[in-house]
Design a protein around this motif. Structure first.
Motif, PDB file in Angstrom:
ATOM      1  N   TYR A  42       1.031  10.546  -3.963  1.00 42.93           N
ATOM      2  CA  TYR A  42       0.489   9.491  -3.109  1.00 42.93           C
ATOM      3  C   TYR A  42       0.205  10.007  -1.698  1.00 42.93           C
ATOM      4  O   TYR A  42      -0.884   9.783  -1.150  1.00 42.93           O
ATOM      5  CB  TYR A  42       1.452   8.303  -3.033  1.00 42.93           C
ATOM      6  N   GLU A  54       0.353  -1.300  -1.021  1.00 43.99           N
ATOM      7  CA  GLU A  54      -0.230  -0.137  -1.686  1.00 43.99           C
ATOM      8  C   GLU A  54       0.787   0.850  -2.248  1.00 43.99           C
ATOM      9  O   GLU A  54       0.680   1.282  -3.390  1.00 43.99           O
ATOM     10  CB  GLU A  54      -1.145   0.592  -0.698  1.00 43.99           C
ATOM     11  N   LYS A  95      -2.135  -4.661   1.743  1.00 39.34           N
ATOM     12  CA  LYS A  95      -2.301  -5.422   0.505  1.00 39.34           C
ATOM     13  C   LYS A  95      -3.759  -5.762   0.251  1.00 39.34           C
ATOM     14  O   LYS A  95      -4.564  -5.844   1.166  1.00 39.34           O
ATOM     15  CB  LYS A  95      -1.487  -6.717   0.571  1.00 39.34           C
ATOM     16  N   LYS A  96      -4.029  -6.012  -1.019  1.00 38.64           N
ATOM     17  CA  LYS A  96      -5.326  -6.551  -1.413  1.00 38.64           C
ATOM     18  C   LYS A  96      -5.185  -8.057  -1.585  1.00 38.64           C
ATOM     19  O   LYS A  96      -4.138  -8.544  -2.017  1.00 38.64           O
ATOM     20  CB  LYS A  96      -5.792  -5.939  -2.731  1.00 38.64           C
ATOM     21  N   TYR A 108      -0.060  -4.581  -6.015  1.00 39.40           N
ATOM     22  CA  TYR A 108      -0.979  -4.361  -4.891  1.00 39.40           C
ATOM     23  C   TYR A 108      -1.200  -5.662  -4.119  1.00 39.40           C
ATOM     24  O   TYR A 108      -1.294  -5.682  -2.891  1.00 39.40           O
ATOM     25  CB  TYR A 108      -2.319  -3.833  -5.421  1.00 39.40           C
ATOM     26  N   TYR A 166       0.401  -2.732 -11.861  1.00 36.80           N
ATOM     27  CA  TYR A 166      -0.128  -2.020 -10.694  1.00 36.80           C
ATOM     28  C   TYR A 166      -0.943  -2.959  -9.811  1.00 36.80           C
ATOM     29  O   TYR A 166      -0.741  -3.039  -8.589  1.00 36.80           O
ATOM     30  CB  TYR A 166      -0.988  -0.837 -11.153  1.00 36.80           C
ATOM     31  N   SER A 167      -1.879  -3.688 -10.416  1.00 40.31           N
ATOM     32  CA  SER A 167      -2.724  -4.612  -9.653  1.00 40.31           C
ATOM     33  C   SER A 167      -1.910  -5.753  -9.058  1.00 40.31           C
ATOM     34  O   SER A 167      -2.151  -6.173  -7.920  1.00 40.31           O
ATOM     35  CB  SER A 167      -3.831  -5.176 -10.558  1.00 40.31           C
ATOM     36  N   SER A 176      -7.519   6.274  -0.154  1.00 37.97           N
ATOM     37  CA  SER A 176      -7.453   4.842  -0.448  1.00 37.97           C
ATOM     38  C   SER A 176      -8.668   4.111   0.116  1.00 37.97           C
ATOM     39  O   SER A 176      -8.983   4.219   1.305  1.00 37.97           O
ATOM     40  CB  SER A 176      -6.171   4.257   0.154  1.00 37.97           C
ATOM     41  N   MET A 195      -6.601   2.436 -10.748  1.00 36.60           N
ATOM     42  CA  MET A 195      -6.139   3.233  -9.616  1.00 36.60           C
ATOM     43  C   MET A 195      -7.262   4.102  -9.060  1.00 36.60           C
ATOM     44  O   MET A 195      -7.358   4.307  -7.847  1.00 36.60           O
ATOM     45  CB  MET A 195      -4.944   4.096 -10.045  1.00 36.60           C
ATOM     46  N   ALA A 245       2.503  -0.451  -5.261  1.00 37.29           N
ATOM     47  CA  ALA A 245       1.544  -0.495  -6.364  1.00 37.29           C
ATOM     48  C   ALA A 245       1.343   0.896  -6.958  1.00 37.29           C
ATOM     49  O   ALA A 245       1.317   1.068  -8.187  1.00 37.29           O
ATOM     50  CB  ALA A 245       0.211  -1.059  -5.881  1.00 37.29           C
ATOM     51  N   ASP A 262      -9.600   2.130  -6.887  1.00 39.38           N
ATOM     52  CA  ASP A 262      -9.045   1.859  -5.562  1.00 39.38           C
ATOM     53  C   ASP A 262      -8.935   3.111  -4.698  1.00 39.38           C
ATOM     54  O   ASP A 262      -8.454   3.047  -3.564  1.00 39.38           O
ATOM     55  CB  ASP A 262      -7.658   1.230  -5.704  1.00 39.38           C
TER      56      ASP A 262
END
Length: 504
Positions: A459, A97, A6-7, A92, A88-89, A467, A341, A100, A344
């Motif tokens: 992905y 991830e 995670k962010k 996250y 999306y954000s 990433s 995206m 997201a 990131d």
């Protein structure tokens, strides 16, 4: 391999980039109305009336309530994580991830298909406007192949051109986009109000009976197509898609903690009131089965019933403006999702490059603008618009669940706006979204699963390897291992010879 890395909110905010902050509450409200009011009034009311009868107004309210609960959740996240990327954000930060990425991938499909679908409707109204002036495009260039049964068409030229023009406006800067959208939305609202004032006198209350001929949910004998208020709500939900794109503008908004929630909620309220009034008037003037005669242009059918032929030109103009703003906001939101995206590392750098002159993701905007124009020009997308609905409803569910999770895991985090009634509000949002998803047909589910699977392939083939969060975690882990190794070597150097020999 941590797929759920995670962010933090702090790292998200620290990533704010050199996009220009010029949008205020009025601009965001206009952006939301621009995205919402268009296809719903000028196209989907016909199909909705055939599905639910005069109770279509209830279907709009049901879809609006669903969007309202989800909108409160979006508003809280937007005030908490005021960055580009929308759902999306938010995913996250809340879930990690891979979730997201899947939501971002989902939103890309949503925005592209909606803009392409609307371009087809725009082309129909544009051709009618030209016909009024005695100008006729070759039939083959008025729609994509297979769009109109019994008519040979190959290419939707007007839709293709308008998408490219909108892409150009978006690519040269948010100030130009803001002014263009604000002006068009004001004209569109004025035309809708004019339509209401001129036609309300022609309502025949007898046309509202029976008010709900198909009930909440039913199947007609010999048909697999669901009818009633809930299926109609699943259809007209398409009309409300777009308010979530407002949250994509966070990095170009002045005081996003305050202005984003206001813009989201104001645009939803204004649009819902207009939708309900319009559907009551339309089903009051024309008996609902009659909409089968002009399902693609229901407003034109209502004008025909009133005899106000002079109003047809004005409404056609309003329809063109209305659908133009819808496409503008969708293409804007799509470019900002891809930008986030790319930043990131989950998409190639190409999509995240900010043009020094225009301060926009110039290349990414044109890339997806051209793809959307091609889709609208060549592909018969009548069967695909429900994909937009299921994709958006899935994003709403993730955002609503995210609010629940963040309230539990980060209760003290700063929130410029707090959704009222948590946990009830996000739970209701999830329930309403599930109800609307249940109203979609099984083919839509299959297509959505296929798109979902393609996203996972992208992905694992690209996003996971590139990433930036993964790279940062890898560097930190390597540095920590190096420090640990250095400490071990130092301990060995200081140890007695017998101990060193034993440990080696």
């Amino acid at each position: 391999m941590n797929l759920l890395r995670k962010k933090s909110v702090e790292s998200m905010v620290a990533q704010a980039t050199p996009l220009k902050r010029t949008l205020k509450t009025f601009d965001l409200t206009m952006l939301g109305i621009g995205a919402i009011i268009g296809t719903g009034i000028f196209v989907l009311t016909g199909k909705g009336a055939l599905t639910a009868g005069p109770a279509l107004c209830v279907s709009f309210l049901l879809a609006a309530v669903c969007c309202g609960f989800a909108g409160l959740c979006y508003a809280e996240f937007a005030s908490m994580v005021p960055v580009s990327g929308s759902a999306y954000s938010y995913a996250y930060v809340a879930f990690g991830e891979i979730i997201a990425f899947v939501i971002g991938w989902d939103l890309i499909l949503e925005y592209a298909l909606q803009a392409a679908t609307v371009s087809a409707g725009w082309s129909g109204y544009f051709n009618k406007l030209l016909d009024g002036f005695g100008i006729h495009l070759p039939v083959e260039l008025t729609a994509a192949y297979g769009t109109t049964p019994g008519v040979t068409t190959y290419f939707n030229l007007p839709g293709f051109v308008v998408v490219l023009l909108i892409t150009w406006v978006l690519s040269i800067g948010i100030n130009q986009t803001k002014r263009t959208n604000d002006i068009m939305v004001m004209i569109k609202l004025a035309i809708i109000v004019l339509f209401i004032v001129c036609t309300v006198w022609y309502i025949n209350p007898a046309n509202w009976k029976p008010f709900s001929p198909y009930g909440w949910y039913t199947f007609q004998p010999g048909s697999t197509k669901p009818m009633g208020i809930i299926p109609a709500a699943s259809i007209v939900f398409f009309s409300f898609i777009g308010f979530d794109a407002v949250s994509s503008s966070a990095e170009e908004t002045v005081e996003p903690n305050k202005t984003l929630p206001r813009g989201i909620l104001y645009s939803l309220i204004i649009s819902t009131v207009l939708y309900v009034i319009m559907t009551l008037i339309m089903t009051g003037i024309v008996k609902y089965p009659e909409f089968a005669k002009f399902v693609d242009a229901p407003v034109a059918g209502v004008i025909l019933a009133t005899g106000l032929n002079w109003l047809a030109f004005v409404v056609n103009l309003g329809a063109l403006i209305g659908m133009t703003t819808v496409m503008l906001v969708q293409l804007y939101g799509q470019s900002r999702i891809c930008y986030a995206m790319s930043r990131d590392g989950l998409f190639p750098k190409f999509f995240g490059e900010v043009n020094k002159k225009y301060h926009t993701p110039f290349k990414g905007t044109w890339f997806f603008g051209i793809l959307t124009a091609i889709a609208g020009g060549f592909i018969n997308i009548n069967i695909l618009f429900e994909l937009v609905n299921i994709g958006t409803l899935s994003a709403f569910i993730i955002v609503s669940a995210g609010v629940l999770w963040m309230r539990k895991t980060q209760p003290d985090a700063h929130r410029g706006f707090r959704a009222p009634g948590v946990p009830v509000t996000p739970i209701l949002a999830i329930v309403f979204c599930c109800v609307l998803i249940a109203g979609l047909n099984w083919e839509t589910w299959v297509r959505f699963v296929v798109w979902f699977a393609l996203g996972l392939i992208v992905y694992f083939a690209y996003g996971r390897k590139h990433s930036k969060l993964g790279a940062a975690e890898g560097s930190a882990s390597a540095a920590q291992s190096g420090i640990a190794g250095g400490d071990q070597a130092s301990d060995n150097a200081d140890a007695p010879d017998s101990l060193v020999s034993f440990e080696s």
